[in-house]
Design an enzyme around this catalytic site. Structure first.
Site, PDB file in Angstrom:
ATOM      1  CB  SER A  16      -3.878  64.165  89.476  1.00 40.56           C
ATOM      2  OG  SER A  16      -3.382  63.034  89.558  1.00 40.56           O
ATOM      3  CB  ILE A  18       4.315  64.415  91.833  1.00 38.26           C
ATOM      4  CG1 ILE A  18       4.096  63.767  93.450  1.00 38.26           C
ATOM      5  CG2 ILE A  18       5.718  64.630  91.541  1.00 38.26           C
ATOM      6  CD1 ILE A  18       4.722  62.826  93.951  1.00 38.26           C
ATOM      7  NE  ARG A  38      -5.714  55.516  84.834  1.00 42.36           N
ATOM      8  CZ  ARG A  38      -6.310  54.972  86.176  1.00 42.36           C
ATOM      9  NH1 ARG A  38      -6.894  53.587  86.067  1.00 42.36           N
ATOM     10  NH2 ARG A  38      -6.099  55.635  86.936  1.00 42.36           N
ATOM     11  CG  ASP A  63      -4.723  51.588  81.470  1.00 45.04           C
ATOM     12  OD1 ASP A  63      -3.891  51.436  82.359  1.00 45.04           O
ATOM     13  OD2 ASP A  63      -5.888  50.872  81.748  1.00 45.04           O
ATOM     14  CE1 TYR A 155       3.601  53.104  94.709  1.00 44.79           C
ATOM     15  CE2 TYR A 155       4.150  53.176  97.341  1.00 44.79           C
ATOM     16  CZ  TYR A 155       4.048  53.540  96.016  1.00 44.79           C
ATOM     17  OH  TYR A 155       4.567  55.068  95.705  1.00 44.79           O
ATOM     18  CE  LYS A 159       6.205  53.779  92.939  1.00 45.21           C
ATOM     19  NZ  LYS A 159       6.231  54.742  91.729  1.00 45.21           N
TER      20      LYS A 159
HETATM   21  N1  LIG Z   1       1.614  60.523  97.070  1.00 44.34           N
HETATM   22  C1  LIG Z   1       2.528  60.115  97.925  1.00 44.34           C
HETATM   23  O1  LIG Z   1       2.579  59.984  99.100  1.00 44.34           O
HETATM   24  C2  LIG Z   1       3.548  59.377  96.991  1.00 44.34           C
HETATM   25  C3  LIG Z   1       4.924  58.954  97.659  1.00 44.34           C
HETATM   26  C4  LIG Z   1       5.782  58.461  97.027  1.00 44.34           C
HETATM   27  C5  LIG Z   1       5.785  58.309  96.031  1.00 44.34           C
HETATM   28  N2  LIG Z   1       4.614  58.365  95.133  1.00 44.34           N
HETATM   29  C6  LIG Z   1       4.765  58.420  93.774  1.00 44.34           C
HETATM   30  O2  LIG Z   1       4.661  59.538  92.995  1.00 44.34           O
HETATM   31  C7  LIG Z   1       3.982  59.347  91.631  1.00 44.34           C
HETATM   32  C8  LIG Z   1       2.925  60.342  91.226  1.00 44.34           C
HETATM   33  O3  LIG Z   1       1.795  59.872  92.186  1.00 44.34           O
HETATM   34  P1  LIG Z   1       0.899  61.041  92.850  1.00 44.34           P
HETATM   35  O4  LIG Z   1       1.403  61.087  94.237  1.00 44.34           O
HETATM   36  O5  LIG Z   1       1.091  62.348  92.045  1.00 44.34           O
HETATM   37  O6  LIG Z   1      -0.658  60.510  92.759  1.00 44.34           O
HETATM   38  P2  LIG Z   1      -1.690  60.923  91.965  1.00 44.34           P
HETATM   39  O7  LIG Z   1      -2.407  62.235  92.132  1.00 44.34           O
HETATM   40  O8  LIG Z   1      -2.653  59.491  92.162  1.00 44.34           O
HETATM   41  O9  LIG Z   1      -1.095  60.661  90.440  1.00 44.34           O
HETATM   42  C9  LIG Z   1      -0.634  59.499  89.830  1.00 44.34           C
HETATM   43  C10 LIG Z   1      -0.666  59.702  88.475  1.00 44.34           C
HETATM   44  O10 LIG Z   1      -0.332  58.279  87.643  1.00 44.34           O
HETATM   45  C11 LIG Z   1      -1.505  58.295  86.809  1.00 44.34           C
HETATM   46  N3  LIG Z   1      -1.720  56.971  86.490  1.00 44.34           N
HETATM   47  C12 LIG Z   1      -2.268  56.074  87.238  1.00 44.34           C
HETATM   48  N4  LIG Z   1      -2.645  54.952  87.044  1.00 44.34           N
HETATM   49  C13 LIG Z   1      -2.329  55.024  85.435  1.00 44.34           C
HETATM   50  C14 LIG Z   1      -2.411  54.061  84.335  1.00 44.34           C
HETATM   51  N5  LIG Z   1      -3.130  52.828  84.668  1.00 44.34           N
HETATM   52  N6  LIG Z   1      -2.093  54.513  83.229  1.00 44.34           N
HETATM   53  C15 LIG Z   1      -1.534  55.711  83.180  1.00 44.34           C
HETATM   54  N7  LIG Z   1      -1.373  56.700  84.155  1.00 44.34           N
HETATM   55  C16 LIG Z   1      -1.877  56.219  85.188  1.00 44.34           C
HETATM   56  C17 LIG Z   1      -2.714  59.038  87.238  1.00 44.34           C
HETATM   57  O11 LIG Z   1      -3.562  59.624  86.103  1.00 44.34           O
HETATM   58  P3  LIG Z   1      -4.936  58.817  85.730  1.00 44.34           P
HETATM   59  O12 LIG Z   1      -5.555  58.421  86.899  1.00 44.34           O
HETATM   60  O13 LIG Z   1      -5.453  59.732  85.009  1.00 44.34           O
HETATM   61  O14 LIG Z   1      -4.508  57.518  84.797  1.00 44.34           O
HETATM   62  C18 LIG Z   1      -2.042  60.557  87.631  1.00 44.34           C
HETATM   63  O15 LIG Z   1      -1.682  61.180  86.725  1.00 44.34           O
HETATM   64  C19 LIG Z   1       3.691  57.719  91.669  1.00 44.34           C
HETATM   65  O16 LIG Z   1       4.427  57.141  91.033  1.00 44.34           O
HETATM   66  C20 LIG Z   1       3.378  57.252  93.134  1.00 44.34           C
HETATM   67  O17 LIG Z   1       3.852  56.091  93.376  1.00 44.34           O
HETATM   68  C21 LIG Z   1       3.650  59.322  95.753  1.00 44.34           C
END
Ligand SMILES: NC(=O)c1ccc[n+]([C@@H]2O[C@H](COP(=O)([O-])OP(=O)(O)OC[C@H]3O[C@@H](n4cnc5c(N)ncnc54)[C@H](OP(=O)(O)O)[C@@H]3O)[C@@H](O)[C@H]2O)c1
Length: 259
Positions: A16, A18, A38, A63, A155, A159
């Site tokens: 999902s 990014i 996952r 996971d 968190y 980071k």
């Molecule tokens: N959205 C923001 O505002 C933001 C800002 C700064 C940085 N980030 C960083 O960007 C990255 C991507 O996040 P996103 O915004 O795209 O959010 P997201 O849509 O929640 O995506 C997170 C991804 O990580 C995977 N994930 C979560 N827990 C996991 C686990 N236990 N084992 C394996 N995979 C796991 C999820 O897949 P499953 O749930 O299928 O496991 C999903 O594919 C993260 O590192 C986040 O900290 C996000």
């Protein structure tokens, strides 16, 4: 690295947000994408869509918040005959709220996913890159990495680790043909906020789509950049946090994230 063509790319957090946007942008008949997260169903649905356009895709549901999962993943990838040219450590999650609101197990999972398995996967993938004298690693941190964030304490600290780890490795390996790039997104539209139980609502000009952030990150990786903050407004905020007194920055951040 001047192109993703003909590369084997291991992408975590591909189900999902990014990560899924990166997978779509990397899709190409010459590329092999190794997708992990996952949610096996979401990965297979994405893989089918990418294969329809000729991309070679393999799915490895894992996971990564459990100890040893990165080693298991790398073993599976290797056993399937793949050698990783590009590693994108994107999977991560956070929890907003007072530190005592969440249990120790939640923080242990967060640190295992955001930090320990990111280091482990990097450690497993790097030797083959060094052997070939070529490779790229993209670690997704956050603008939360640039200062302490009250009510996002674990968190933001995780980071900060990713940022400093990545910058150190960038310096260690750039002259051996392997670039390590740290992408620092600001607020991005994805599932992150719901999982984080976050009520933080930044000004609209600081919010980006997952597609925008993915594009900025992949460009930075190709450029071999050390650190890239996604979005002009976020870059200004990140730079300002370095210039102002730390106590003032933490106080301002507290205001933004207070429940
Ligand atoms: N959205 C923001 O505002 C933001 C800002 C700064 C940085 N980030 C960083 O960007 C990255 C991507 O996040 P996103 O915004 O795209 O959010 P997201 O849509 O929640 O995506 C997170 C991804 O990580 C995977 N994930 C979560 N827990 C996991 C686990 N236990 N084992 C394996 N995979 C796991 C999820 O897949 P499953 O749930 O299928 O496991 C999903 O594919 C993260 O590192 C986040 O900290 C996000």
């Amino acid at each position: 690295m001047d192109t993703y063509k003909h590369k084997t790319i291991l992408l975590t957090g591909a189900s999902s947000g990014i990560g899924a946007a990166m997978a779509r942008q990397l899709a190409d008949p010459t590329v092999t994408l190794l997708l992990t997260a996952r949610s096996a169903d979401a990965l297979h649905t994405l893989a089918d869509a990418l294969r329809a356009h000729g991309t070679s895709v393999a799915v490895f549901p894992h996971d990564l918040s459990t100890p040893g999962a990165a080693a298991d993943l790398h073993e599976q990838v290797t056993a399937a005959g793949h050698t990783v040219d590009v590693l994108i450590n994107n999977a991560g999650f956070g929890k907003q709220g007072r530190f005592e609101e969440y249990d120790a197990a939640t923080y242990a999972q967060m640190l295992t996913l955001n930090v320990t398995n990111l280091v482990s996967l990097t450690h497993h993938c790097l030797p083959a890159m060094l052997e070939r004298g070529a490779g790229g690693i993209l670690n997704v941190a956050s603008t939360a990495a640039f200062q302490a964030v009250p009510f996002f304490a674990v968190y933001s600290a995780s980071k900060s680790f990713v940022l400093h780890f990545s910058e150190a490795l960038h310096s260690e390996y750039a002259d051996r043909g392997v670039t390590v790039t740290c992408l620092c997104p600001g607020n991005t539209e994805s599932n992150f906020h719901e999982r984080a139980e976050s009520n933080h609502e930044p000004p609209a000009f600081l919010v980006e789509s997952a597609e925008q952030v993915a594009q900025v990150g992949l460009r930075a990786l190709l450029d071999g950049a050390m650190t890239k903050v996604s979005g002009g407004g976020n870059a200004v905020m990140a730079a300002a946090s370095r210039l102002l007194p730390r106590a003032a920055v933490v106080a301002a951040t507290r205001q933004m994230f207070a429940p």
